[in-house]
Design an enzyme around this catalytic site. Sequence first.
Site, mmCIF file in Angstrom:
data_model
loop_
_atom_site.group_PDB
_atom_site.id
_atom_site.type_symbol
_atom_site.label_atom_id
_atom_site.label_comp_id
_atom_site.label_asym_id
_atom_site.label_seq_id
_atom_site.Cartn_x
_atom_site.Cartn_y
_atom_site.Cartn_z
ATOM 1 N N TYR A 141 0.817 -1.212 0.000
ATOM 2 C CA TYR A 141 0.000 0.000 0.000
ATOM 3 C C TYR A 141 0.857 1.272 0.000
ATOM 4 O O TYR A 141 0.385 2.347 -0.349
ATOM 5 C CB TYR A 141 -0.941 0.028 1.219
ATOM 6 C CG TYR A 141 -1.981 -1.070 1.222
ATOM 7 C CD1 TYR A 141 -2.320 -1.751 0.051
ATOM 8 C CD2 TYR A 141 -2.634 -1.442 2.384
ATOM 9 C CE1 TYR A 141 -3.265 -2.760 0.049
ATOM 10 C CE2 TYR A 141 -3.591 -2.453 2.392
ATOM 11 C CZ TYR A 141 -3.899 -3.110 1.225
ATOM 12 O OH TYR A 141 -4.838 -4.103 1.226
ATOM 13 N N LYS A 192 3.771 -15.553 1.636
ATOM 14 C CA LYS A 192 3.676 -16.224 0.337
ATOM 15 C C LYS A 192 5.124 -16.474 -0.093
ATOM 16 O O LYS A 192 5.557 -16.070 -1.174
ATOM 17 C CB LYS A 192 2.901 -15.304 -0.635
ATOM 18 C CG LYS A 192 2.493 -15.942 -1.924
ATOM 19 C CD LYS A 192 1.338 -16.919 -1.794
ATOM 20 C CE LYS A 192 1.051 -17.580 -3.129
ATOM 21 N NZ LYS A 192 0.211 -18.777 -3.045
ATOM 22 N N ASP A 224 -2.887 -18.202 0.968
ATOM 23 C CA ASP A 224 -4.054 -18.860 0.363
ATOM 24 C C ASP A 224 -4.575 -19.968 1.281
ATOM 25 O O ASP A 224 -5.779 -20.131 1.470
ATOM 26 C CB ASP A 224 -3.733 -19.394 -1.046
ATOM 27 C CG ASP A 224 -2.357 -20.022 -1.142
ATOM 28 O OD1 ASP A 224 -1.556 -19.890 -0.200
ATOM 29 O OD2 ASP A 224 -2.072 -20.684 -2.170
ATOM 30 N N ASP A 248 -5.137 -7.079 5.933
ATOM 31 C CA ASP A 248 -6.333 -6.341 5.551
ATOM 32 C C ASP A 248 -7.442 -7.335 5.200
ATOM 33 O O ASP A 248 -8.577 -7.252 5.677
ATOM 34 C CB ASP A 248 -5.979 -5.468 4.329
ATOM 35 C CG ASP A 248 -7.081 -4.484 3.986
ATOM 36 O OD1 ASP A 248 -8.088 -4.441 4.704
ATOM 37 O OD2 ASP A 248 -6.929 -3.767 2.978
ATOM 38 N N ASP A 252 -10.701 -9.071 7.992
ATOM 39 C CA ASP A 252 -12.131 -8.975 7.686
ATOM 40 C C ASP A 252 -12.760 -10.364 7.639
ATOM 41 O O ASP A 252 -13.884 -10.566 8.107
ATOM 42 C CB ASP A 252 -12.356 -8.280 6.334
ATOM 43 C CG ASP A 252 -12.496 -6.775 6.499
ATOM 44 O OD1 ASP A 252 -12.198 -6.270 7.600
ATOM 45 O OD2 ASP A 252 -12.897 -6.108 5.528
#
Length: 357
Positions: A141, A192, A224, A248, A252
């Site tokens: 980001y 990852k 994943d 992020d 959620d």
Amino acid sequence: MNAKIAVLAGDGVGREIVPEAVKVLRAIGEKYHHTFEFVSADIGGQAIDKVGVPLPQDTLALAMQSDAVLLGAVGGPKWEGLEYSLRPERALLGIREALGLYANLRPAKVYADLVDASTLKREVIEGIDILVVRELTGGIYFGKPKGIETLANGEERGFNTEVYTTEEVRRIAKVAFEAARKRRKKVTSVDKANVLESSELWRRVVIDVHKGYPDVELGHMYVDNAAMQLVRNPRQFDVLLCNNIFGDILSDEAAMLTGSIGMLPSASIGAKVGLFEPIHGSAPDIAGKNIANPIATIASAAMMLSYAFQLDNEAEAIEQAIVKTLDLGYRTKDIQSPGASIVGTAEMGDAILRNLT
Ligand code: NAD
């Protein structure tokens, strides 16, 4: 202990739920002989109405001079037409940046009495108690270079950079291991590393930091797989350590396991002053009606006691009071269940107060 707490109620339901959390903190102060000084200031739309900007200098100064910040929520339809830099939500970015909040902690806990509020089956989510620790100021980001450019053939190309330094990984890993020590002492680091070099470094640094925490168990999981395991077998997780983008998304996902947004607290930690707030917004659709659920904010106050002041027993007392209040059948409208008595915001706060033992 003595502590100065900046109280920024903000807009909408923020003005109803924050006083309930302050009420509970005051009671804890009296009971455990701590002196909490509460100083209120304006933020968001309320500040725009008074002085024309969402984050006044006075508010920022107060936050920086305090030992912790308790925030409600900002925003609402009244200010939606304003230019982007003057919107209430800009205050959140401004205060997070000024306080250098690099770690976001979001628990996802299923209370026994609310298991049926989740969209997942009871046997999958019963007893889950997860803490997502998300890096907040680095990664893709913020990484440079980034942008959209036009190529020689007229096609456009958009790009971002996932980048982490050793020090950035080190400090967030420490937050995760320290948090795990207050809990079930297990950290799962999400990456990852099979594809991304930045993840390869992430994993190496996490393993190195772990040497200082031999009492905490460390595991690694590809993102994943973590997304899948969160809905398949979430009970396996205690602390999930994530970079900015993975955190992020996964925070959620973890939040939704629990069913109600009105129950979810958060903590943001920086070099000095931490900020504690519910994850929900100002809920203009229910504001001013005394029906908002104050539990997310009261649980955020409990996180403040634990993470800002190391008052773990006091934090646990609040948690227990919430559990007991739910056990006794008290429900705000958002978590109503058959046969339970529906109470308002202030009544829920009062009930939790009575159940502080
Ligand atoms: P929201 O979180 O305010 O509301 C989403 C839904 O959840 C609504 O139906 C609301 O009634 C319900 N809800 C939220 N909190 C609740 C509570 N404590 N008890 C019971 N029900 C609750 O999200 P939104 O509607 O997308 O945004 C409303 C405003 O809040 C917007 O202006 C948005 O920009 C702002 N916002 C602020 C923050 C923040 O201050 N941290 C975060 C998100 C959104």
